[in-house]
Write an enzyme that holds these catalytic residues in place. Structure first.
Site, PDB file in Angstrom:
ATOM      1  N   THR A   8      22.318  40.588 -72.023  1.00  0.00           N
ATOM      2  CA  THR A   8      20.981  40.034 -71.957  1.00  0.00           C
ATOM      3  C   THR A   8      21.062  38.704 -71.181  1.00  0.00           C
ATOM      4  O   THR A   8      22.113  38.356 -70.641  1.00  0.00           O
ATOM      5  CB  THR A   8      20.345  39.895 -73.362  1.00  0.00           C
ATOM      6  N   GLN A  35      20.063  39.503 -80.636  1.00  0.00           N
ATOM      7  CA  GLN A  35      21.118  40.223 -79.918  1.00  0.00           C
ATOM      8  C   GLN A  35      22.496  39.976 -80.564  1.00  0.00           C
ATOM      9  O   GLN A  35      22.547  39.671 -81.743  1.00  0.00           O
ATOM     10  CB  GLN A  35      21.141  39.838 -78.424  1.00  0.00           C
ATOM     11  N   ASN A  38      12.686  41.316 -76.856  1.00  0.00           N
ATOM     12  CA  ASN A  38      13.725  42.354 -76.712  1.00  0.00           C
ATOM     13  C   ASN A  38      14.382  42.597 -78.068  1.00  0.00           C
ATOM     14  O   ASN A  38      14.966  43.637 -78.304  1.00  0.00           O
ATOM     15  CB  ASN A  38      14.781  41.955 -75.665  1.00  0.00           C
ATOM     16  N   ALA A  39      14.307  41.605 -78.956  1.00  0.00           N
ATOM     17  CA  ALA A  39      14.880  41.754 -80.291  1.00  0.00           C
ATOM     18  C   ALA A  39      13.982  42.635 -81.151  1.00  0.00           C
ATOM     19  O   ALA A  39      12.767  42.640 -80.988  1.00  0.00           O
ATOM     20  CB  ALA A  39      15.010  40.383 -80.947  1.00  0.00           C
ATOM     21  N   GLY A  40      14.610  43.363 -82.057  1.00  0.00           N
ATOM     22  CA  GLY A  40      13.866  44.118 -83.064  1.00  0.00           C
ATOM     23  C   GLY A  40      14.601  43.906 -84.359  1.00  0.00           C
ATOM     24  O   GLY A  40      15.721  44.390 -84.532  1.00  0.00           O
ATOM     25  N   LYS A  72      20.709  41.551 -88.641  1.00  0.00           N
ATOM     26  CA  LYS A  72      20.435  40.101 -88.727  1.00  0.00           C
ATOM     27  C   LYS A  72      19.129  39.823 -89.470  1.00  0.00           C
ATOM     28  O   LYS A  72      19.041  38.887 -90.252  1.00  0.00           O
ATOM     29  CB  LYS A  72      20.375  39.491 -87.312  1.00  0.00           C
ATOM     30  N   GLY A  73      18.111  40.667 -89.201  1.00  0.00           N
ATOM     31  CA  GLY A  73      16.802  40.463 -89.832  1.00  0.00           C
ATOM     32  C   GLY A  73      16.909  40.541 -91.337  1.00  0.00           C
ATOM     33  O   GLY A  73      16.396  39.686 -92.059  1.00  0.00           O
ATOM     34  N   ARG A  81      15.158  54.135 -78.478  1.00  0.00           N
ATOM     35  CA  ARG A  81      16.266  54.897 -77.892  1.00  0.00           C
ATOM     36  C   ARG A  81      17.324  55.185 -78.962  1.00  0.00           C
ATOM     37  O   ARG A  81      17.581  54.321 -79.809  1.00  0.00           O
ATOM     38  CB  ARG A  81      16.947  54.076 -76.783  1.00  0.00           C
ATOM     39  N   ASP A 104      21.582  44.464 -83.288  1.00  0.00           N
ATOM     40  CA  ASP A 104      21.187  45.404 -84.331  1.00  0.00           C
ATOM     41  C   ASP A 104      22.180  45.455 -85.485  1.00  0.00           C
ATOM     42  O   ASP A 104      22.349  46.494 -86.129  1.00  0.00           O
ATOM     43  CB  ASP A 104      20.984  46.827 -83.745  1.00  0.00           C
TER      44      ASP A 104
HETATM   45  P1  GDP Z   1      18.892  43.350 -86.259  1.00  0.00           P
HETATM   46  O1  GDP Z   1      18.330  43.526 -84.883  1.00  0.00           O
HETATM   47  O2  GDP Z   1      20.259  42.753 -86.240  1.00  0.00           O
HETATM   48  O3  GDP Z   1      17.965  42.614 -87.184  1.00  0.00           O
HETATM   49  O4  GDP Z   1      19.066  44.810 -86.837  1.00  0.00           O
HETATM   50  P2  GDP Z   1      17.983  46.002 -86.745  1.00  0.00           P
HETATM   51  O5  GDP Z   1      16.892  45.692 -87.688  1.00  0.00           O
HETATM   52  O6  GDP Z   1      17.633  46.308 -85.332  1.00  0.00           O
HETATM   53  O7  GDP Z   1      18.853  47.216 -87.221  1.00  0.00           O
HETATM   54  C1  GDP Z   1      19.443  47.265 -88.476  1.00  0.00           C
HETATM   55  C2  GDP Z   1      18.890  48.491 -89.225  1.00  0.00           C
HETATM   56  O8  GDP Z   1      19.691  48.719 -90.345  1.00  0.00           O
HETATM   57  C3  GDP Z   1      17.476  48.298 -89.756  1.00  0.00           C
HETATM   58  O9  GDP Z   1      16.819  49.522 -89.729  1.00  0.00           O
HETATM   59  C4  GDP Z   1      17.701  47.840 -91.193  1.00  0.00           C
HETATM   60  O10 GDP Z   1      16.634  48.154 -92.076  1.00  0.00           O
HETATM   61  C5  GDP Z   1      18.921  48.641 -91.547  1.00  0.00           C
HETATM   62  N1  GDP Z   1      19.835  48.021 -92.499  1.00  0.00           N
HETATM   63  C6  GDP Z   1      20.188  46.708 -92.627  1.00  0.00           C
HETATM   64  N2  GDP Z   1      21.159  46.587 -93.550  1.00  0.00           N
HETATM   65  C7  GDP Z   1      21.420  47.833 -94.004  1.00  0.00           C
HETATM   66  C8  GDP Z   1      22.370  48.375 -94.927  1.00  0.00           C
HETATM   67  O11 GDP Z   1      23.168  47.676 -95.523  1.00  0.00           O
HETATM   68  N3  GDP Z   1      22.355  49.726 -95.115  1.00  0.00           N
HETATM   69  C9  GDP Z   1      21.493  50.542 -94.462  1.00  0.00           C
HETATM   70  N4  GDP Z   1      21.568  51.849 -94.712  1.00  0.00           N
HETATM   71  N5  GDP Z   1      20.602  50.073 -93.568  1.00  0.00           N
HETATM   72  C10 GDP Z   1      20.580  48.749 -93.345  1.00  0.00           C
HETATM   73  P1  IMO Z   2      18.438  42.549 -81.646  1.00  0.00           P
HETATM   74  O1  IMO Z   2      18.064  41.102 -81.799  1.00  0.00           O
HETATM   75  C1  IMO Z   2      20.396  45.606 -79.209  1.00  0.00           C
HETATM   76  C2  IMO Z   2      20.234  45.056 -74.866  1.00  0.00           C
HETATM   77  C3  IMO Z   2      19.415  46.080 -74.081  1.00  0.00           C
HETATM   78  C4  IMO Z   2      20.205  46.079 -72.781  1.00  0.00           C
HETATM   79  C5  IMO Z   2      20.612  44.623 -72.617  1.00  0.00           C
HETATM   80  C6  IMO Z   2      19.682  43.818 -71.704  1.00  0.00           C
HETATM   81  O2  IMO Z   2      17.500  43.509 -82.264  1.00  0.00           O
HETATM   82  O3  IMO Z   2      19.864  42.744 -82.048  1.00  0.00           O
HETATM   83  P2  IMO Z   2      17.224  42.839 -72.040  1.00  0.00           P
HETATM   84  O4  IMO Z   2      15.936  43.532 -72.316  1.00  0.00           O
HETATM   85  O5  IMO Z   2      17.614  41.820 -73.056  1.00  0.00           O
HETATM   86  O6  IMO Z   2      17.308  42.291 -70.643  1.00  0.00           O
HETATM   87  O7  IMO Z   2      18.318  44.012 -72.092  1.00  0.00           O
HETATM   88  O8  IMO Z   2      20.590  44.060 -73.922  1.00  0.00           O
HETATM   89  N1  IMO Z   2      19.501  44.388 -75.960  1.00  0.00           N
HETATM   90  C7  IMO Z   2      19.673  44.675 -77.260  1.00  0.00           C
HETATM   91  N2  IMO Z   2      20.437  45.596 -77.865  1.00  0.00           N
HETATM   92  N3  IMO Z   2      19.683  44.742 -79.956  1.00  0.00           N
HETATM   93  C8  IMO Z   2      18.939  43.775 -79.367  1.00  0.00           C
HETATM   94  O9  IMO Z   2      18.313  42.806 -80.067  1.00  0.00           O
HETATM   95  C9  IMO Z   2      18.871  43.742 -77.952  1.00  0.00           C
HETATM   96  N4  IMO Z   2      18.213  42.958 -77.056  1.00  0.00           N
HETATM   97  C10 IMO Z   2      18.621  43.350 -75.843  1.00  0.00           C
HETATM   98  O10 IMO Z   2      19.423  47.329 -74.723  1.00  0.00           O
HETATM   99  O11 IMO Z   2      21.388  46.827 -72.934  1.00  0.00           O
HETATM  100 MG    MG Z   3      17.551  44.977 -83.649  1.00  0.00          MG
END
Ligand code: GDP
Ligand code: IMO
Ligand code: MG
Length: 428
Positions: free
Chosen positions: A236, A221, A37-39, A15-16, A300, A12
């Site tokens: 993971t 991740q 599992n990624a978001g 990366k996206g 969560r 999180d």
């Molecule tokens: P990823 O799994 O690594 O792609 O990250 P996520 O999307 O799960 O979580 C990053 C969150 O931060 C998302 O809600 C993005 O829209 C947000 N985000 C990314 N870059 C920035 C930033 O520079 N500032 C703020 N406030 N939010 C950001």
């Molecule tokens: P992105 O790509 C944050 C965490 C889960 C758990 C552990 C194992 O969005 O960064 P799994 O379902 O993979 O067997 O869970 O890894 N986890 C993540 N935490 N961002 C993710 O992906 C994750 N993918 C898995 O919360 O602790």
């Molecule tokens: Mg994510």
């Protein structure tokens, strides 16, 4: 040229967003490990897209998006994801799925849930998407691969061999067994929907590299969730590190030109496991609310803490990260006191590495460098020079500690809220 983007913390990191931002320079964007599992969230022209299995280049119609061998794919959820995109008007996209990637089967979800229940207090806090059981079956040679749905007879034979073993396990954990014919029909029904997308991506990617295409490998991740290098067992079941791209996508390691490490300006973690700089206080709550730190997949609340550079440097050193992308820096405006963890104290000793056992990590106490906070809203700033002095000091401290330049600074979720500090495209 081949770029790898990897998360340096616990996922999180943003990366996206940065993958989408860099996609305009690319011909191909490829996910190489993990599954739904990624978001990964991206915001383009104010519209938010939450991607799970799809690569983050998918919004850009010029990009070829690839889901490579090292991924595990829930094909039913993938189709839902594609339909959600179509509802948002993204109808023109190019997608290839590796015939060698493994399918997350419905029973993998049941087993993920059952193992978590049986582990009780020892649970991992997985996303319950079946990731661990699917990768386990792959290693046990009990997996079904994406290409198998194109070969009905072979698929039937594999199910006849494998399903009795899976049903035995399901019975033992008090879960419903699966009927072979029903499962077979369900999988085969996907063939007409997905067959145009399924290819041997390893051949495709090697050819693209020979042709000099620009390819970006997007990790899911983060390094601390790496099966081999993370906080095992709270990890993971794949390796998010750049090191694993070569095997996950079947490309030569020498073809990788640059590794960009993605880090948040602070730290978050979802699920169980040690977290040395965790803030269970008002500052942690403030960062969670300002940063909207709630899981994209499971909703969560994310655990929040100060920036831990022991964690970040560990990942940089394992993967040979060339550049950093510093994300969510805007969230730290007005956070006071503002601290960065540089060392741990373990049983009276000062260390600057990640101990290998969970019990040692749980005993580690953070040692902080106090940083000067800033009050200015930085979310509209477009150039490095205009950032407040204290913000620049925060960035310089990271660069010096990690011996690695920050190339991108993200100050908001939108594609445009990105400051370029180093021109990585002219540094080949
Ligand atoms: P990823 O799994 O690594 O792609 O990250 P996520 O999307 O799960 O979580 C990053 C969150 O931060 C998302 O809600 C993005 O829209 C947000 N985000 C990314 N870059 C920035 C930033 O520079 N500032 C703020 N406030 N939010 C950001
Ligand atoms: P992105 O790509 C944050 C965490 C889960 C758990 C552990 C194992 O969005 O960064 P799994 O379902 O993979 O067997 O869970 O890894 N986890 C993540 N935490 N961002 C993710 O992906 C994750 N993918 C898995 O919360 O602790
Ligand atoms: Mg994510």
């Amino acid at each position: 040229m081949v770029f790898v983007l990897e998360g340096l913390q616990w996922g999180d990191e943003g990366k996206g967003k940065i993958t989408d931002y860099l996609a305009s320079h690319m011909d191909i964007v490829c996910r190489h490990q993990g599954g739904n599992n990624a978001g990964h969230s991206l915001v383009v022209n104010g519209v938010r897209y939450a991607l799970k299995s799809l690569p983050s280049g998918i919004i850009n119609p010029k990009i070829i998006n690839v889901i490579a061998n090292g991924c595990v794919v829930n094909l039913f959820s993938l189709i839902e994801e594609i339909n959600t995109l179509k509802e948002k008007g993204i109808t023109n996209f190019n997608l290839y799925i590796s015939s060698r990637a493994h399918i997350i089967m419905p029973y993998h979800l049941d087993l993920d849930g059952a193992y978590e229940e049986l582990l009780k207090n020892g649970k991992i806090g997985t996303t319950k998407k079946g990731i661990g059981p699917c990768y386990s079956d792959r290693a046990s040679r009990l997996g079904i691969r994406v290409g198998d749905i194109l070969e009905p007879e072979y698929l039937k034979k594999r199910l006849e061999e494998i399903l009795p073993i899976k049903n035995l396990t399901l019975r033992m954990v008090n879960k419903k067994e699966y009927d072979l014919e029903e499962l077979y029909n369900k999988l085969i029904s996907l063939k007409p929907i997905l067959e145009e997308h399924i290819i041997d991506t390893s051949v495709f990617l090697r050819k693209a590299i020979k042709e000099g295409k620009n390819i970006l490998f997007e990790g899911a991740q983060g390094a601390m969730l790496c099966l081999d290098n993370g906080t095992y067992p709270y990890v993971t079941s794949s390796s998010p590190l750049a090191n694993s791209v070569s095997i996950n996508a079947s490309i030569p390691p020498q073809s990788i030109s640059k590794v960009v490490g993605i880090m948040k300006a602070y730290t978050t973690r979802v699920g169980e496991g040690p977290f040395v700089t965790e803030l269970n206080n008002e500052i942690g709550d403030t960062i969670r609310e300002i940063g909207h730190e709630y899981g994209t997949v499971t909703k969560r609340p994310r655990r929040v803490g100060y920036l831990d550079l022991v964690v970040v440097k560990n990942a940089i050193e394992i993967s040979g990260t060339n550049y950093l992308s510093l994300m969510l820096l805007d969230v730290l405006t007005n956070i006071s006191p503002l601290k960065i963890c540089t060392h741990y104290e373990l049983d009276g000793k000062i260390i600057d590495y990640i101990p290998s056992t969970i019990s040692e990590l749980n005993r580690c106490k953070p040692i902080y460098k106090e940083m000067k906070p800033w009050k200015e809203n930085i979310s509209k700033i477009k150039d490095y020079a205009s950032l407040p002095k204290e913000t620049k000091e925060y960035i310089s401290f990271i660069e010096e500690y990690c011996n690695c330049k920050v190339a991108f600074i993200s100050v908001g979720p939108d594609r445009d809220a990105t400051i370029i500090k180093e021109d990585i495209f002219n540094d080949w």
